[in-house]
Design an enzyme around this catalytic site. Structure first.
Site, PDB file in Angstrom:
ATOM      1  N   GLU A 261       0.818  -1.211   0.000  1.00 39.76           N
ATOM      2  CA  GLU A 261       0.000   0.000   0.000  1.00 39.76           C
ATOM      3  C   GLU A 261       0.853   1.262   0.000  1.00 39.76           C
ATOM      4  O   GLU A 261       1.649   1.466   0.919  1.00 39.76           O
ATOM      5  CB  GLU A 261      -0.874  -0.013   1.262  1.00 39.76           C
TER       6      GLU A 261
ATOM      7  N   ASP B 123      -5.597   2.926  -1.252  1.00 42.22           N
ATOM      8  CA  ASP B 123      -6.276   3.721  -0.245  1.00 42.22           C
ATOM      9  C   ASP B 123      -6.617   5.078  -0.857  1.00 42.22           C
ATOM     10  O   ASP B 123      -5.723   5.883  -1.157  1.00 42.22           O
ATOM     11  CB  ASP B 123      -5.378   3.877   0.986  1.00 42.22           C
TER      12      ASP B 123
ATOM     13  N   GLN C 249      -9.419   1.074   0.219  1.00 45.04           N
ATOM     14  CA  GLN C 249      -9.764   1.638   1.516  1.00 45.04           C
ATOM     15  C   GLN C 249     -10.229   3.078   1.345  1.00 45.04           C
ATOM     16  O   GLN C 249      -9.847   3.742   0.377  1.00 45.04           O
ATOM     17  CB  GLN C 249      -8.575   1.567   2.482  1.00 45.04           C
TER      18      GLN C 249
ATOM     19  N   GLU D  16     -11.621   2.701   6.610  1.00 44.27           N
ATOM     20  CA  GLU D  16     -10.475   2.958   7.473  1.00 44.27           C
ATOM     21  C   GLU D  16     -10.369   4.463   7.712  1.00 44.27           C
ATOM     22  O   GLU D  16      -9.531   5.141   7.136  1.00 44.27           O
ATOM     23  CB  GLU D  16      -9.187   2.414   6.843  1.00 44.27           C
TER      24      GLU D  16
END
Length: 259
Positions: A143, A178, A204, A240
């Site tokens: 990530e 993300d 995310q 998240e």
């Protein structure tokens, strides 16, 4: 409609960790993720998953001393053996929990380590982890994270991550995308997701600024959720984010999406 997983390291923190599974299920989530399971017995977590009909979606490989500010050790040349032991530990937990993907945090290179040495170490570690996890039937993710929240984080842009993956050369390594981190670092979210959808295995979400609930900032999440549907994204979307005023008080976005 995307499948949403609650990140229990950030949501429902009003409860003790093992009680957050019930809270997530009651709120309508059908999957959960979190940073790390290693402080708890795998069997205890598995019981909570089973009790509440939840899918274990994701957790991270061991990432060093989190409380001391470490954010991953996979680019640390002097901690390769520790990293490899962490891969074994993650496999043990994943087998019990039914978890089919784990994320590797690249970390912040130690002082005195050159960018070239950190890069070489990260490539070697990802190659090792991808191979070992593949043998166990588990997908490895990595990530990019923004350097405002974690200054010095080694992996911080989409194209950088994908070039690194090409160097690793494993089909068992995919991108954890993300949206919050990538909005901070590069923007252009929808085209980037579309361009690299085949290499994205997990998404995310949080809004910007503040890393709060969808709908509290500048990111147009109704469009992005519909965009993921149009593209045929089949993975999970991990919630998240940092609740602005309590987890329950901030779940209106989920009600609006899921009806």
């Amino acid at each position: 409609m995307p499948k949403f997983a609650a990140n229990l390291s950030m949501l429902f923190t009003e409860e003790a960790f093992l009680d957050r599974f019930a809270a997530a299920a009651d709120a309508g989530f059908r999957g959960v993720e979190y940073l790390f399971p290693y402080e708890f017995e795998a069997a205890a977590i598995k019981q909570r998953l089973d009790d509440h009909g939840l899918t274990q979606v994701l957790f991270n490989l061991p990432a060093g001393d989190w409380g001391a500010g470490e954010r991953g050790i996979s680019c640390h040349p002097d901690r390769v053996e520790e990293f490899r032991s962490g891969v074994d530990q993650a496999i043990e937990y994943a087998r019990v929990l039914g978890n089919t993907q784990v994320n590797c945090l690249a970390g912040i290179p130690p002082q005195g380590v050159s960018e070239a040495d950190a890069h070489r170490t990260l490539v070697d570690n990802l190659r090792f982890a991808a191979e070992k996890l593949e043998a166990a039937g588990i997908l490895l993710l990595a990530e990019p994270i923004n350097t405002r929240d974690i200054p010095g984080f080694f992996l911080n842009r989409t194209e950088q991550a994908l070039a690194l993956f090409d160097e690793v050369g494993s089909d068992n390594l995919k991108l954890q995308y993300d949206i919050y981190h990538m909005q901070v670092m590069e923007g252009d979210l929808a085209p980037t997701i579309e361009k690299h959808l085949d290499r994205i295995a997990h998404v995310q979400i949080a809004d910007n600024p503040g890393r709060h609930e969808p709908g509290t900032g500048e990111i147009h999440y109704p469009f992005l959720f519909a965009h993921l549907d149009r593209l045929g994204y089949q993975g999970w979307v991990g919630a998240e984010y940092k609740p602005r005023a309590g987890t329950q008080e901030g779940l209106g976005w989920l009600d609006a999406v899921c009806g």
